[in-house]
Enzyme design. Structure first.
Site, PDB file in Angstrom:
ATOM      1  N   GLY A  21      -4.254  -9.837  -1.932  1.00  0.00           N
ATOM      2  CA  GLY A  21      -4.498  -8.537  -1.304  1.00  0.00           C
ATOM      3  C   GLY A  21      -5.537  -8.648  -0.217  1.00  0.00           C
ATOM      4  N   ASN A  22      -6.099  -7.523   0.184  1.00  0.00           N
ATOM      5  CA  ASN A  22      -7.158  -7.541   1.204  1.00  0.00           C
ATOM      6  C   ASN A  22      -8.090  -6.351   0.977  1.00  0.00           C
ATOM      7  OD1 ASN A  22      -6.261  -5.217   3.008  1.00  0.00           O
ATOM      8  ND2 ASN A  22      -4.410  -6.487   2.996  1.00  0.00           N
TER       9      ASN A  22
END
Ligand code: CTP
Ligand code: CA
Length: 217
Positions: A21-22
């Site tokens: 993810g981020n």
């Protein structure tokens, strides 16, 4: 006016308990949804995983997704009916080539993951854009900012691109403030000061509404 907004990160699963993810919080996309709704627009907010509650405004419909593929599938259904598209999501460019059915066990000293490219939501929808539709993209850049942002504008058929430069302190991910430059397909460049994301949203929405109105001669 109907507005389609993508927001937040995407999570790309690796196994039942892990993902790639981020740090996108979704704040910019949610602020845009609220601001367009306050202007009377009907908004479809397609959101990746965030800690933000669904906006309570009755004009905003929120759809929750996890992956880039899910975000694309939700967007493609609504794209033709929307007058304005805003791609504020931080979509993962790649996902794990394989999703393990069981939790991956710790084994050797190194682990190599194979990733495959995700669909480019903005670029795919851009191919279907009609002349009366207006598409807004974001570009987060650390070098050659204007050139990279304009390259994205062309490749993804945007009418306007919102440039975030990470050189500006207090801008981008994990901040409540942002400093943006708007570049549009006509070559117009507008630079704004560092301000709260809610105020940045107002600047962006005003610019979109101004561009969509018939221009005085
Ligand atoms: N975008 C998208 N789908 C993707 C990747 C990006 O819709 N798979 C959209 C983003 O929401 C943003 C714009 O495209 O509005 C630019 O995203 P960015 O990550 O800056 O561009 P990329 O084309 O992925 O280029 P790079 O990450 O290499 O800079
Ligand atoms: Ca990217």
């Amino acid at each position: 006016m109907r507005v389609l907004i993508t927001a937040g990160p995407t999570y790309e699963p690796l196994d039942p308990v892990r993902f790639i993810g981020n740090h996108s919080t979704g704040k910019m996309g949610y602020a845009l949804a609220e601001t367009f709704a306050a202007e009377g627009a009907e908004v479809l907010l397609i959101s990746g995983p965030t800690n933000l509650p669904d906006p309570s405004n009755a004009r905003i419909q929120t759809v929750r997704v996890q992956t880039a593929q899910e975000m694309y599938e939700a967007a493609v259904v609504e794209a033709a009916a929307a007058d304005v598209w805003v791609f504020a999501a931080a979509v993962a460019d790649y996902r794990p080539a394989q999703v393990a059915e069981q939790k991956i066990k710790k084994a050797g000293e190194t682990l190599t993951l194979e990733l495959v490219k995700n669909v480019d939501i903005a670029a795919e929808l851009g191919k279907t854009k009609r002349p009366e539709q207006f598409s807004v993209g974001f570009a987060l850049e650390t070098e050659n900012e204007h050139a990279h942002a304009l390259g994205k504008l062309q490749r993804k058929n945007f009418d306007m691109v919102v440039l975030n430069s990470l050189r500006d302190a207090g801008a981008g991910f994990r901040h409540d403030t942002n400093k943006v430059t708007l570049l549009d397909a006509d070559g117009r460049i507008t630079t704004f000061e560092l301000k709260a994301k809610t105020d940045v949203a107002r600047d962006i929405v005003r610019s979109v509404l101004a561009r969509r109105l018939p221009q005085p001669h």
